[in-house]
Design a protein around this motif. Structure first.
Motif, mmCIF file in Angstrom:
data_model
loop_
_atom_site.group_PDB
_atom_site.id
_atom_site.type_symbol
_atom_site.label_atom_id
_atom_site.label_comp_id
_atom_site.label_asym_id
_atom_site.label_seq_id
_atom_site.Cartn_x
_atom_site.Cartn_y
_atom_site.Cartn_z
ATOM 1 N N LEU A 111 33.477 28.046 51.535
ATOM 2 C CA LEU A 111 32.900 28.007 52.879
ATOM 3 C C LEU A 111 33.304 29.206 53.735
ATOM 4 N N PHE A 112 34.559 29.647 53.618
ATOM 5 C CA PHE A 112 35.046 30.742 54.467
ATOM 6 C C PHE A 112 34.947 32.101 53.789
ATOM 7 N N ASP A 113 34.177 32.180 52.715
ATOM 8 C CA ASP A 113 33.903 33.442 52.028
ATOM 9 C C ASP A 113 35.194 34.194 51.702
ATOM 10 N N ARG A 114 36.107 33.480 51.156
ATOM 11 C CA ARG A 114 37.415 34.028 50.853
ATOM 12 C C ARG A 114 37.348 34.879 49.575
ATOM 13 N N GLU A 115 38.072 36.000 49.596
ATOM 14 C CA GLU A 115 38.138 36.830 48.397
ATOM 15 C C GLU A 115 39.352 36.421 47.563
ATOM 16 N N TYR A 116 39.138 36.220 46.286
ATOM 17 C CA TYR A 116 40.244 35.788 45.417
ATOM 18 C C TYR A 116 39.957 36.191 43.983
ATOM 19 N N GLN A 117 41.021 36.185 43.181
ATOM 20 C CA GLN A 117 40.871 36.489 41.760
ATOM 21 C C GLN A 117 41.083 35.218 40.969
ATOM 22 N N GLN A 118 40.197 34.970 40.020
ATOM 23 C CA GLN A 118 40.337 33.799 39.169
ATOM 24 C C GLN A 118 41.193 34.181 37.985
ATOM 25 N N HIS A 119 42.274 33.461 37.799
ATOM 26 C CA HIS A 119 43.188 33.863 36.730
ATOM 27 C C HIS A 119 42.513 33.844 35.361
ATOM 28 N N LEU A 120 41.584 32.929 35.151
ATOM 29 C CA LEU A 120 40.988 32.780 33.813
ATOM 30 C C LEU A 120 39.710 33.584 33.630
ATOM 31 N N ALA A 121 39.411 34.514 34.558
ATOM 32 C CA ALA A 121 38.108 35.183 34.506
ATOM 33 C C ALA A 121 38.090 36.498 33.724
ATOM 34 N N GLY A 122 39.205 37.002 33.273
ATOM 35 C CA GLY A 122 39.179 38.268 32.520
ATOM 36 C C GLY A 122 39.118 39.479 33.449
ATOM 37 N N TYR A 123 39.139 40.671 32.835
ATOM 38 C CA TYR A 123 39.176 41.933 33.589
ATOM 39 C C TYR A 123 37.834 42.645 33.445
ATOM 40 N N ASN A 124 37.415 43.288 34.536
ATOM 41 C CA ASN A 124 36.110 43.952 34.506
ATOM 42 C C ASN A 124 36.098 45.152 33.556
ATOM 43 N N ARG A 125 35.063 45.247 32.718
ATOM 44 C CA ARG A 125 34.904 46.395 31.829
ATOM 45 C C ARG A 125 33.608 47.152 32.104
ATOM 46 N N VAL A 126 32.914 46.782 33.203
ATOM 47 C CA VAL A 126 31.640 47.422 33.509
ATOM 48 C C VAL A 126 31.855 48.549 34.513
ATOM 49 N N MET A 127 31.434 49.752 34.135
ATOM 50 C CA MET A 127 31.576 50.903 35.040
ATOM 51 C C MET A 127 30.517 50.816 36.139
ATOM 52 N N GLY A 128 30.811 51.409 37.299
ATOM 53 C CA GLY A 128 29.835 51.471 38.381
ATOM 54 C C GLY A 128 29.665 50.161 39.121
ATOM 55 N N SER A 129 30.599 49.224 38.932
ATOM 56 C CA SER A 129 30.562 47.947 39.642
ATOM 57 C C SER A 129 31.390 48.075 40.917
ATOM 58 N N ASP A 130 31.161 47.183 41.897
ATOM 59 C CA ASP A 130 32.023 47.161 43.079
ATOM 60 C C ASP A 130 33.434 46.713 42.710
ATOM 61 N N VAL A 131 33.566 46.074 41.551
ATOM 62 C CA VAL A 131 34.878 45.667 41.047
ATOM 63 C C VAL A 131 35.387 46.801 40.158
ATOM 64 N N PRO A 132 36.555 47.407 40.492
ATOM 65 C CA PRO A 132 37.054 48.509 39.652
ATOM 66 C C PRO A 132 37.261 48.066 38.199
ATOM 67 N N VAL A 133 37.040 49.009 37.274
ATOM 68 C CA VAL A 133 37.276 48.728 35.857
ATOM 69 C C VAL A 133 38.754 48.384 35.662
ATOM 70 N N GLY A 134 39.014 47.322 34.924
ATOM 71 C CA GLY A 134 40.396 46.910 34.653
ATOM 72 C C GLY A 134 40.930 45.886 35.637
ATOM 73 N N ASP A 135 40.235 45.707 36.786
ATOM 74 C CA ASP A 135 40.665 44.689 37.749
ATOM 75 C C ASP A 135 40.236 43.308 37.270
ATOM 76 N N ARG A 136 41.026 42.333 37.644
ATOM 77 C CA ARG A 136 40.618 40.983 37.297
ATOM 78 C C ARG A 136 39.363 40.623 38.083
ATOM 79 N N LEU A 137 38.450 39.948 37.423
ATOM 80 C CA LEU A 137 37.165 39.638 38.062
ATOM 81 C C LEU A 137 37.365 38.674 39.217
ATOM 82 N N PRO A 138 36.722 38.953 40.348
ATOM 83 C CA PRO A 138 36.910 38.106 41.531
ATOM 84 C C PRO A 138 36.099 36.811 41.429
#
Ligand SMILES: [Cu+2]
Length: 694
Positions: free
Chosen positions: A653-680
């Motif tokens: 509801l409050f549009d909170r930004e968080y990382q899901q521990h079980l979501a893995g790390y981003n491997r897609v280049m050119g995303s708003d999520v940096p490569v290697g960061d845990r997926l939000p």
């Protein structure tokens, strides 16, 4: 099955556990049923937060149960985690049918085949599954898709079910239609579902490669005469381009056919079920069509895989000594292949999975019944496994390194067989305080085709997505868990709580370990090839020792006629016993508390959900810690008429930004999520569902 649950039902009824007015409390001592339907007559035993699938992946529905969590690898690639076990450790069936996923990285885990438009119920065992379910180390999950049931009437009546879903976070829509006719002797039905969504939003932008596209269609027919019935079901799933940000590739397509023939009859007092199942997956994935491609044309990769499964099961249930005796056999045969190519280089071809064949034949015997006080269940299951693999093949463009590995693999003894014995003992006893439950089990899991036969170091690992390359191990043994569970289902005047303590001691737990004694020093052919594939410290699957333990519970408090509080608590730890390390990708502690206002035709629920930081991470898998977070979710449900139900959810509801521990790390280049960061996690998301059932 029916007889068994009748016994349990009587037991529950006599102990007062099914207290009227506690509609929120689910049934069953050893199973949970999540019901997703518009029908009012099924409304009684539903907890509303269970019944609203607010994401495309129905693994997310199971994840709301005590002890469960979602391992996210893409919009349609979620795995169910239960008490610290996930992937192949959680046995899953669709419409009672077991089958094999086609993706070596489990891009199509079992729940991939249960779209929210067509799912009617998901039954999940509470604790380790029954032995008649088949081999499963952890829970057993059975998702049932909508169909028509035989009716009481001799004339054919038509039924249909329409579900429409819209979601703002990924601008997605879904529509499912099931229709058919049924009488007391005949039924025939067909269904179609279509879903499409673009990238998910999070407060900082878009999570690239979280789009999805899926169609499912099928038909079934059944005949019933006296105490016997025949049923045949054919189903096709056609998954189109669907993103997998924690993987090196995305789904281009998954085309899967299912067929199942079932015969049931009553032989005097014995209920017999015979079924024949077939599934066939053709799957293509690549790293260039649906994400920013590699800079070099030489690094383009496409992987075409296939999985076939044929199984036969024969099961009997006979009333015996104040209970039911269950016995039967199940046989299955599976085949897997995977072939990696580069569309820019005709000479580049390698069989990552070279025609692996796996067979299993199992028998089981189980008794479940009531005693003077309480009841018990005792059973044994024996499975014989037999695996073999074809020869690794390579195209002329492949260099010396992979050639050496293929030669070594092709010259090795690739045949394996073994026998595994599963045991289950359960005891339950109603007391004034509540019903005690105890289980002791020995459960086994045979190595997967990759764990044994992955001769080429690649990131394929049934979806571990830890950034490591993995190689298989021809010497692997069966993984064996000793499972102890103790719990009590408490019901006071205005409250209820169902806590369970569990302890799993796993011997020969299959886990990636450093390839050799000098990790980081590239001094072996495997490490050299792995370096070419982007990882100088590959892992090798091996048998290690592990344990998982924890506590989970659901609870509630009826505040007044229409108001109640309810929630879920899940705590699990996963540790190595042979070295000082944690197991990889274990769910952080989770606590929810919902305030529900429940009227006859509508209800509203305001929920707080807290996830603790996860610092119990695996060094072996280079796992990063995550912070804790809290979310507020609002949901509402309105039974507009007997046939129409409208549900809505605002998640986060409050549009909170968080990382899901079980979501893995981003491997897609050119995303708003940096490569290697845990997926939000997904940002504020409005979900609306309309369903009509007649
Ligand atoms: Cu794949």
């Amino acid at each position: 099955m029916k007889l068994r649950f009748l016994n349990l039902g009587l037991l529950l009824a006599t102990t007062g556990i099914m207290t009227p007015g506690l509609a929120a409390k689910p049934e069953g001592l050893y199973s949970e049923t999540i019901t997703v339907t518009a029908r009012r007559d099924r409304h009684d035993d539903i907890r509303i937060e269970d019944s609203i699938p607010n994401m495309a992946d129905t693994a997310g529905l199971v994840a709301r149960l005590p002890g469960a969590a979602l391992v996210g690898n893409g919009s349609l690639s979620g795995q169910v985690q239960y008490r610290g076990a996930y992937g192949y450790r959680v046995g899953t069936r669709i419409n009672g049918q077991s089958f094999r996923s086609g993706g070596p990285n489990l891009m199509d885990p079992p729940m991939h085949y249960a779209p929210p438009t067509l799912v009617e119920t998901i039954k999940v065992s509470r604790g380790t599954s029954s032995l008649s379910f088949g081999p499963s180390m952890s829970a057993g999950v059975d998702a049932r898709l909508k169909q028509v049931e035989f009716s009481e009437s001799s004339t054919l009546e038509s039924r249909f079910d329409l579900t429409l879903i819209g979601r703002t976070a990924d601008n997605s829509h879904a529509a499912g239609l099931m229709g058919g006719v049924a009488s007391d002797s005949l039924k025939a039905y067909g269904y179609y579902s279509d879903e499409e969504g673009s990238d998910l939003d999070y407060p900082d932008g878009n999570i690239e490669n979280t789009f999805h596209d899926r169609r499912v269609y099928g038909a079934g027919i059944g005949f019933k005469s006296g105490n016997s019935s025949w049923e045949l079901e054919l189903r096709r799933q056609d998954t189109g381009p669907t993103g997998n940000p924690p993987f090196a590739m995305d789904i281009d397509f998954v085309e899967t056919d299912f067929a199942r023939l079932k015969y049931e009859t009553l032989l005097s007092t014995t209920h017999m079920t015979a079924s024949l199942g077939y599934s066939d997956v053709a799957h293509g994935m690549n790293n260039f069509d649906h994400r920013q491609p590699p800079a070099s044309m030489m690094r383009f990769r496409e992987n075409n895989t296939a999985a076939e499964n044929l199984n036969f099961a024969l099961g009997f249930v006979t009333p015996f000594d104040n209970g039911d005796l269950e016995y039967g056999l199940d046989i299955e045969e599976g085949e897997h292949t995977a072939r990696i190519t580069n569309p820019n280089n005709a000479g580049f071809m390698v069989t990552q999975v070279p025609d692996v064949e796996q067979e299993r034949a199992g028998v089981y015997l189980n008794w479940r019944g009531t005693l003077t006080v309480g009841g018990y269940e005792a059973g044994v299951r024996v499975d014989r496994y037999s695996d073999t693999s074809g020869m690794a093949e390579l195209g002329p463009a492949l260099p010396m390194g992979p050639r050496m590995l293929a030669n070594a693999f092709n010259n090795a003894d690739r045949d394996w067989d073994d026998v595994a014995v599963d045991l289950l003992l359960r005891y339950w006893r109603p007391t004034d305080a509540g019903t005690w439950r105890f289980s002791l089990a020995r459960k086994n899991r045979a190595p997967t085709y990759l764990e044994r036969y992955a001769w080429l170091p690649t990131a394929a690992s049934a979806g571990l997505a830890d950034g490591n390359n993995y190689v298989g191990n021809l010497e692997l043994e069966v993984e064996t868990a000793w499972i102890l569970e103790a719990g009590i289902d408490l019901a006071g005047g205005h409250w209820w709580a169902r806590p369970t303590l569990f302890f799993h001691q796993v011997d020969d737990y299959i886990q990636g370990v450093p390839y050799d004694d000098t990790p980081g020093t590239v001094d072996s052919p495997v490490e050299m090839v792995s370096m070419m594939n982007g990882d100088t410290t590959p892992l090798r699957f091996d048998n290690v020792d592990a344990r998982m333990y924890g506590l989970d519970a659901d609870y509630g408090w009826q505040l007044g006629e229409s108001w109640r509080l309810e929630g879920v608590l899940s705590i699990v730890r996963g540790e190595r016993r042979d070295i000082s390390d944690n197991l990889y990708r274990i769910s952080p502690d989770r606590l929810t508390l919902g305030l529900v206002y429940d009227r006859t035709n509508w209800s509203v629920r305001l929920e707080g959900e807290g996830l603790r930081h996860q610092s119990n991470v695996s060094d072996t898998n280079s796992e990063q810690e995550t912070s804790g977070y809290g979310l507020v979710n609002l949901s509402a449900s309105w039974q507009a008429t007997d046939d129409i139900k409208v549900s809505g959810v605002i998640d986060n509801l409050f549009d909170r930004e968080y990382q899901q521990h079980l979501a893995g790390y981003n491997r897609v280049m050119g995303s708003d999520v940096p490569v290697g960061d845990r997926l939000p996690g997904v940002g504020r998301n409005l979900y609306v569902r309309f369903s009509y059932h007649r």
